[in-house]
Design a protein around this motif. Structure first.
Motif, PDB file in Angstrom:
ATOM      1  N   PHE A 199      37.866 -33.939 -16.714  1.00 25.48           N
ATOM      2  CA  PHE A 199      36.639 -33.237 -17.082  1.00 25.48           C
ATOM      3  C   PHE A 199      35.470 -34.204 -17.237  1.00 25.48           C
ATOM      4  CE2 PHE A 199      34.422 -29.618 -18.478  1.00 25.48           C
ATOM      5  CZ  PHE A 199      33.597 -29.988 -19.527  1.00 25.48           C
ATOM      6  N   ARG A 200      35.803 -35.354 -17.910  1.00 25.50           N
ATOM      7  CA  ARG A 200      34.730 -36.360 -18.057  1.00 25.50           C
ATOM      8  C   ARG A 200      34.289 -36.904 -16.700  1.00 25.50           C
ATOM      9  NH1 ARG A 200      37.826 -37.762 -22.601  1.00 25.50           N
ATOM     10  NH2 ARG A 200      38.944 -39.399 -21.449  1.00 25.50           N
ATOM     11  N   GLU A 201      35.278 -37.144 -15.811  1.00 28.00           N
ATOM     12  CA  GLU A 201      34.915 -37.627 -14.472  1.00 28.00           C
ATOM     13  C   GLU A 201      34.074 -36.598 -13.716  1.00 28.00           C
ATOM     14  OE1 GLU A 201      38.792 -40.492 -13.672  1.00 28.00           O
ATOM     15  OE2 GLU A 201      38.572 -38.578 -12.635  1.00 28.00           O
ATOM     16  N   ILE A 202      34.463 -35.305 -13.901  1.00 26.25           N
ATOM     17  CA  ILE A 202      33.659 -34.254 -13.253  1.00 26.25           C
ATOM     18  C   ILE A 202      32.245 -34.245 -13.824  1.00 26.25           C
ATOM     19  CG2 ILE A 202      33.429 -31.747 -13.059  1.00 26.25           C
ATOM     20  CD1 ILE A 202      36.579 -31.755 -12.943  1.00 26.25           C
ATOM     21  N   GLN A 203      32.161 -34.416 -15.169  1.00 26.41           N
ATOM     22  CA  GLN A 203      30.816 -34.483 -15.781  1.00 26.41           C
ATOM     23  C   GLN A 203      30.023 -35.683 -15.249  1.00 26.41           C
ATOM     24  OE1 GLN A 203      31.387 -34.513 -19.987  1.00 26.41           O
ATOM     25  NE2 GLN A 203      31.647 -32.263 -20.150  1.00 26.41           N
ATOM     26  N   ASN A 204      30.705 -36.841 -15.124  1.00 26.69           N
ATOM     27  CA  ASN A 204      30.022 -38.031 -14.575  1.00 26.69           C
ATOM     28  C   ASN A 204      29.558 -37.790 -13.141  1.00 26.69           C
ATOM     29  OD1 ASN A 204      30.314 -39.662 -16.873  1.00 26.69           O
ATOM     30  ND2 ASN A 204      32.443 -40.137 -16.320  1.00 26.69           N
ATOM     31  N   LEU A 205      30.485 -37.120 -12.379  1.00 23.59           N
ATOM     32  CA  LEU A 205      30.090 -36.819 -10.994  1.00 23.59           C
ATOM     33  C   LEU A 205      28.904 -35.870 -10.949  1.00 23.59           C
ATOM     34  CD1 LEU A 205      33.617 -36.434  -9.360  1.00 23.59           C
ATOM     35  CD2 LEU A 205      31.923 -38.174  -8.827  1.00 23.59           C
ATOM     36  N   SER A 206      28.910 -34.868 -11.854  1.00 24.50           N
ATOM     37  CA  SER A 206      27.752 -33.952 -11.896  1.00 24.50           C
ATOM     38  C   SER A 206      26.477 -34.704 -12.303  1.00 24.50           C
ATOM     39  CB  SER A 206      28.041 -32.812 -12.870  1.00 24.50           C
ATOM     40  OG  SER A 206      28.216 -33.333 -14.181  1.00 24.50           O
ATOM     41  N   GLU A 207      26.655 -35.657 -13.279  1.00 19.61           N
ATOM     42  CA  GLU A 207      25.476 -36.449 -13.670  1.00 19.61           C
ATOM     43  C   GLU A 207      24.972 -37.312 -12.511  1.00 19.61           C
ATOM     44  OE1 GLU A 207      26.529 -36.992 -18.429  1.00 19.61           O
ATOM     45  OE2 GLU A 207      26.675 -38.686 -17.034  1.00 19.61           O
TER      46      GLU A 207
ATOM     47  N   ARG B 144      20.018 -36.099  -7.044  1.00 17.65           N
ATOM     48  CA  ARG B 144      18.986 -35.082  -6.787  1.00 17.65           C
ATOM     49  C   ARG B 144      17.624 -35.547  -7.297  1.00 17.65           C
ATOM     50  NH1 ARG B 144      22.318 -29.556  -8.418  1.00 17.65           N
ATOM     51  NH2 ARG B 144      23.650 -29.538  -6.532  1.00 17.65           N
ATOM     52  N   ASN B 145      17.632 -36.187  -8.493  1.00 17.66           N
ATOM     53  CA  ASN B 145      16.366 -36.718  -9.019  1.00 17.66           C
ATOM     54  C   ASN B 145      15.787 -37.782  -8.089  1.00 17.66           C
ATOM     55  OD1 ASN B 145      16.298 -35.153 -11.381  1.00 17.66           O
ATOM     56  ND2 ASN B 145      17.762 -36.535 -12.386  1.00 17.66           N
ATOM     57  N   LYS B 146      16.698 -38.637  -7.579  1.00 17.77           N
ATOM     58  CA  LYS B 146      16.227 -39.651  -6.630  1.00 17.77           C
ATOM     59  C   LYS B 146      15.669 -39.011  -5.371  1.00 17.77           C
ATOM     60  CE  LYS B 146      19.110 -43.543  -8.054  1.00 17.77           C
ATOM     61  NZ  LYS B 146      20.182 -44.465  -7.672  1.00 17.77           N
ATOM     62  N   VAL B 147      16.375 -37.967  -4.924  1.00 19.75           N
ATOM     63  CA  VAL B 147      15.861 -37.248  -3.735  1.00 19.75           C
ATOM     64  C   VAL B 147      14.485 -36.683  -4.021  1.00 19.75           C
ATOM     65  CG1 VAL B 147      16.237 -35.208  -2.307  1.00 19.75           C
ATOM     66  CG2 VAL B 147      18.116 -36.784  -2.747  1.00 19.75           C
ATOM     67  N   GLU B 148      14.331 -36.070  -5.242  1.00 21.05           N
ATOM     68  CA  GLU B 148      13.015 -35.542  -5.592  1.00 21.05           C
ATOM     69  C   GLU B 148      11.976 -36.658  -5.678  1.00 21.05           C
ATOM     70  OE1 GLU B 148      14.579 -31.753  -8.282  1.00 21.05           O
ATOM     71  OE2 GLU B 148      13.657 -33.494  -9.239  1.00 21.05           O
ATOM     72  N   GLU B 149      12.413 -37.814  -6.269  1.00 17.60           N
ATOM     73  CA  GLU B 149      11.478 -38.945  -6.319  1.00 17.60           C
ATOM     74  C   GLU B 149      11.114 -39.427  -4.921  1.00 17.60           C
ATOM     75  OE1 GLU B 149      12.959 -40.909 -10.562  1.00 17.60           O
ATOM     76  OE2 GLU B 149      13.345 -41.928  -8.648  1.00 17.60           O
TER      77      GLU B 149
END
Length: 673
Positions: free
Chosen positions: A361-369, A375-380
């Protein structure tokens, strides 16, 4: 190198004693000004002149040399001037009041022909015009000189022959700006020759001709030509300044454009580097995700191995239960121990599963982060692309502004060209008006001279008529006196015959006096006739001069036509120069167009890069979605395995319970039996 030491060393080498007063004068002048040598008023010997000439060739600091009133001998002047021929630093030379002879004047000509640094030469009170044969080489040297700007020839007894030689030199010289010819003997012919030379020379802007017996009209014409030269020099300087300003502005524009292009290339390189860095970071993250997946696979493999081990242990326990039926108590104890062990193992396995689920679950959360960060980098990156597009738009606006400025400058250049055309037209009109005024002035002068000559002729004719009347009166007086004498003779003969001899003597004396008076009257008449013939010769000479003036007027008209042609040629040259400038501007315009095309190509490359970047991001998103789907599948497999394990555990529990119940029933039945 110190000039005094050089001079003293040369004197020692040559075995010559330094002249008294010269060393002190050199030291004083060098102490007052380090680059000036003043030996004014020192009478220099031949040895001193030779040593000074050698010192001039070795010293490299002197720029101003004053040798005025040094009473130079012919050989001394020759040696000194030949020494100065090899000098490369002296810019001002003063030779005032040295009474240079023919040899010195010739060496002055060679000095002017050879020296390339002398800018000012003062030759006042030297009587250069006396030496006609030496003055011509001096003028030839002046003609070939290309450095001298100021020449002082005051009080040099230059006549019209010397003025003609000087005029020939001025026709070929193009650097002399200031010429001082005051208090010479140039005269009318010399003034006309100088005027003709100055009409071809365009560099002299200051000419002093006071005390040369030159007529006022010639002086005015010379002043007008010098004024034209001044105007021409000022226009040339203005045009040169304008061309320099335009070239500087064009260079600044080129520098700005190159700087903008370089900055744009730097930004593009930085964008490429950032894109490469983002690609590297994404590849590293993908590698890390792949490693995590491999670790999960290894964990699943370990779980399957443990399950197989447990199954093998259960099979062994069943075999032991079948083999060791007799030792039920021990089996029960073993079973209880096995149950406890199994319960502990289940608890451990459940705790391990819970921990693994938390890790996953933590790894999934890290992957989502990480996904959100990507996505933020893409937006940047999209914002950065937008900012780059905004910068490109600003560059386009700047290019449009620069093109507008260039158009304005072209319009200004065209306006300047039109103003120059108007000025040239106005100058031509002014020249025409000046020519008409000069022609009217010459015509008025001719009419006034003709009137004066006619009045003079009328006066001479009146004098001749008066003289003829006086002659007739004298003849009438003589006739009356003769008649009176005859009457007196008759009366005297009639009255007194005794005094005949005395009367005859007195009459003879009277006759002699009358005869002498007649001779005087005849001499006066011959003198009057000579004056009349001289006046007639003068009138003929004046008519010849009038013809010469008419020819001069025609020559002036031709020269004015030549000046008009020169003006037209200068205007055409200015037009050609302006056309060349327009060509340069058009070339720069083409360069700007090339820069625009390059900027468009760079924009297209940026668009292609942005599209490629977007495609890469889309590919990364698709890969992330596929990875997430794989993770979901893995989680489903893990859940299925867990369900299978729980089912197997329930099956084992039910089997163990059935076995225990069956064994208890058997034990009870056997005990009952």
């Amino acid at each position: 190198m110190d000039f005094v030491r050089t001079y003293l060393g040369l004197c020692k080498e040559g075995g010559v004693e330094p002249q008294e007063g010269v060393v002190a004068q050199i030291q004083e002048s060098r102490a007052a000004h380090s680059s000036r040598l003043d030996l004014s008023g020192q009478s220099l010997s031949l040895d001193t002149c030779s040593m000074l000439a050698r010192a001039f060739q070795k010293d490299i600091t002197l720029t101003n040399v004053s040798l005025s009133d040094c009473m130079l001998s012919e050989e001394g002047a020759k040696v000194l001037l030949t020494g100065l021929c090899g000098n490369t630093t002296v810019k001002i030379l003063d030779l005032k009041g040295n009474n240079l002879k023919s040899a010195g004047v010739e060496v002055l000509g060679t000095l002017l022909a050879c020296n390339k640094t002398l800018h000012r030469l003062a030759l006042e009170w030297n009587a250069l015009g006396v030496w006609d044969e030496a003055f011509s080489p001096f003028c030839q040297g002046l003609a070939s000189n290309s450095v001298l700007t100021q020449l002082d020839l005051r009080n040099n007894q230059i006549n019209h022959h010397g003025a003609s030689e000087l005029a020939l030199a001025l026709k070929h010289n193009t650097t002399l700006e200031v010429l001082d010819l005051r208090w010479n003997n140039i005269g009318l012919l010399g003034g006309r020759i100088l005027l003709e030379a100055l009409q071809k020379n365009k560099s002299i802007v200051q000419l002093e001709l006071a005390g040369n017996n030159i007529p006022s009209d010639t002086l005015k014409a010379l002043e007008q030509t010098i004024g034209h030269n001044l105007d021409r020099q000022s226009t040339l300087r203005e045009n040169h300044r304008k061309t320099q300003v335009l070239s500087k502005e064009i260079q600044t524009l080129k520098d700005k454009r190159s700087h903008q292009v370089l900055s744009l290339m730097e930004t593009i390189d930085s964008q490429r580097e950032e894109i490469q860095f983002s690609n590297r970071s994404t590849s590293i993250q993908i590698g890390q995700l792949q490693e995590a997946l491999n670790e999960r696979k290894s964990a699943l493999n370990s779980l399957t191995a443990k399950l197989q081990m447990t199954e093998a242990a259960l099979a062994l326990s069943e075999e032991k239960n079948h083999n060791m039926g007799e030792l039920m108590t021990q089996v029960k104890v073993d079973k209880e121990e096995q149950r406890q062990r199994h319960s502990r193992e289940r608890k451990k396995e459940q705790e391990d599963c819970v921990l693994r689920e938390g890790k996953l679950f933590r790894e999934i959360q890290n992957l989502s982060e990480t996904n959100s960060q990507l996505r933020n980098k893409v937006e940047e990156m999209e914002r950065w692309c937008k900012s780059q597009q905004h910068q490109i738009f600003e560059l386009k606006q700047e290019m449009t502004n620069s093109t507008a400025e260039l158009k304005l400058r072209l319009a200004q250049a065209e306006d300047r060209l039109e103003t120059e055309k108007r000025r040239s037209k106005q100058a031509l009109r002014d020249m025409d008006s000046l020519r008409q005024k000069q022609v009217e002035h010459v015509n008025c002068h001719l009419e006034e001279s003709e009137r004066a000559l006619q009045e003079r002729i009328f006066k001479l004719e009146g004098q001749r008529i008066q003289l003829e009347e006086e002659l007739s009166k004298a003849k009438a007086v003589c006739v009356t006196e003769r008649a009176q004498a005859k009457d007196e003779l008759g009366r005297m003969r009639a009255q007194v015959r005794l005094e005949e001899q005395e009367h005859v003597a007195s009459l003879q004396e009277k006759h002699r006096s009358v005869h002498s008076s007649l001779q005087e009257v005849q001499l006066h008449c011959s003198q009057q006739k000579q004056t009349i013939s001289e006046l007639q010769a003068k009138t003929s000479q004046q008519s010849i001069e009038v013809d010469g003036l008419r020819r001069r007027i025609e020559e002036l008209q031709q020269e004015l036509a030549g000046k008009d042609q020169e003006k037209v040629a200068e205007v055409s040259q200015v037009r050609v120069e302006l056309q060349e400038q327009i060509g340069h501007l058009q070339a720069e315009r083409t360069v700007h167009r090339g820069l625009k095309e390059k900027i468009c190509a760079l924009e297209r490359e940026i668009k292609v890069l942005s599209s490629n970047h977007r495609e890469v991001l889309l590919d990364k998103d698709s890969e992330m979605s596929s990875i997430l789907e794989k993770l979901r599948l893995k989680e489903a497999d893990i859940r299925r395995i867990r369900e299978d394990e729980t089912n197997r555990a329930s099956y084992l529990q039910s089997a163990i319970l059935t076995y225990v119940q069956g064994s208890t029933l058997r034990h009870c039945s056997s005990s009952k039996k």
